[in-house]
Write a protein that holds these residues in place. Structure first.
Motif, PDB file in Angstrom:
ATOM      1  N   LYS A  65       0.835  -1.203   0.000  1.00  9.89           N
ATOM      2  CA  LYS A  65       0.000   0.000   0.000  1.00  9.89           C
ATOM      3  C   LYS A  65       0.867   1.249   0.000  1.00  9.89           C
ATOM      4  O   LYS A  65       0.582   2.215  -0.723  1.00  9.89           O
ATOM      5  CB  LYS A  65      -0.922   0.011   1.216  1.00  9.89           C
ATOM      6  N   ARG A  66       1.941   1.244   0.810  1.00 10.98           N
ATOM      7  CA  ARG A  66       2.839   2.400   0.849  1.00 10.98           C
ATOM      8  C   ARG A  66       3.493   2.629  -0.508  1.00 10.98           C
ATOM      9  O   ARG A  66       3.614   3.762  -0.971  1.00 10.98           O
ATOM     10  CB  ARG A  66       3.889   2.227   1.941  1.00 10.98           C
ATOM     11  N   ALA A  67       3.910   1.543  -1.155  1.00  9.20           N
ATOM     12  CA  ALA A  67       4.533   1.666  -2.472  1.00  9.20           C
ATOM     13  C   ALA A  67       3.540   2.203  -3.501  1.00  9.20           C
ATOM     14  O   ALA A  67       3.893   3.047  -4.336  1.00  9.20           O
ATOM     15  CB  ALA A  67       5.084   0.318  -2.920  1.00  9.20           C
ATOM     16  N   ALA A  68       2.304   1.737  -3.437  1.00  6.11           N
ATOM     17  CA  ALA A  68       1.282   2.219  -4.362  1.00  6.11           C
ATOM     18  C   ALA A  68       1.007   3.702  -4.146  1.00  6.11           C
ATOM     19  O   ALA A  68       0.869   4.465  -5.117  1.00  6.11           O
ATOM     20  CB  ALA A  68      -0.004   1.410  -4.191  1.00  6.11           C
ATOM     21  N   HIS A  69       0.929   4.131  -2.898  1.00  4.18           N
ATOM     22  CA  HIS A  69       0.697   5.547  -2.608  1.00  4.18           C
ATOM     23  C   HIS A  69       1.874   6.397  -3.073  1.00  4.18           C
ATOM     24  O   HIS A  69       1.678   7.481  -3.629  1.00  4.18           O
ATOM     25  CB  HIS A  69       0.444   5.767  -1.112  1.00  4.18           C
ATOM     26  N   ALA A  70       3.091   5.909  -2.861  1.00  4.73           N
ATOM     27  CA  ALA A  70       4.277   6.652  -3.297  1.00  4.73           C
ATOM     28  C   ALA A  70       4.294   6.783  -4.820  1.00  4.73           C
ATOM     29  O   ALA A  70       4.602   7.860  -5.358  1.00  4.73           O
ATOM     30  CB  ALA A  70       5.541   5.963  -2.804  1.00  4.73           C
ATOM     31  N   THR A  71       3.944   5.710  -5.514  1.00  2.00           N
ATOM     32  CA  THR A  71       3.891   5.742  -6.976  1.00  2.00           C
ATOM     33  C   THR A  71       2.813   6.715  -7.446  1.00  2.00           C
ATOM     34  O   THR A  71       3.039   7.512  -8.370  1.00  2.00           O
ATOM     35  CB  THR A  71       3.613   4.335  -7.530  1.00  2.00           C
ATOM     36  N   ASP A  72       1.657   6.661  -6.815  1.00  2.00           N
ATOM     37  CA  ASP A  72       0.567   7.569  -7.171  1.00  2.00           C
ATOM     38  C   ASP A  72       0.976   9.026  -6.958  1.00  2.00           C
ATOM     39  O   ASP A  72       0.726   9.875  -7.820  1.00  2.00           O
ATOM     40  CB  ASP A  72      -0.674   7.229  -6.343  1.00  2.00           C
TER      41      ASP A  72
END
Length: 100
Positions: A65-72
């Motif tokens: 989830k953290r990686a997805a938010h950072a990518t977003d």
């Protein structure tokens, strides 16, 4: 989760599962009270393994989830750079697939 912790947790899970398997094999050849005791111990060990796997799952999902938010966030802050990267990856994938 660091690589050392990941390896330690995976080794713990493997050990627990191996112990449970051995206990179940012993329970298969034992009879009466001893068989029930071995079976209960094996079930306890399997529950421990299940708990460890659930803990690892929670950590992995949280990191995902953290990686997805950072990518977003990155894509929203740098849309043209993200488009360029995506186009480059697409071209490379097309070249690699076209070779076959």
């Amino acid at each position: 989760m660091s690589e050392v912790n990941r390896e330690r947790v995976m080794q713990d899970i493997k050990t627990i599962l191996t112990d449970a398997e051995d206990l179940l094999k012993q329970a298969a050849s034992a009879t009466g009270e001893r068989a029930l005791e071995l079976r209960d111990t094996a079930l306890t060990r399997l529950a421990q393994a299940k708990d460890k796997v659930a803990d690892v799952q929670v950590i992995v999902v949280e990191k995902g989830k953290r990686a997805a938010h950072a990518t977003d966030d990155y894509v929203h802050e740098n849309p043209w750079t993200a488009i360029g990267i995506a186009a480059g990856v697409g071209v490379l994938a097309g070249l690699l697939l076209g070779r076959r």
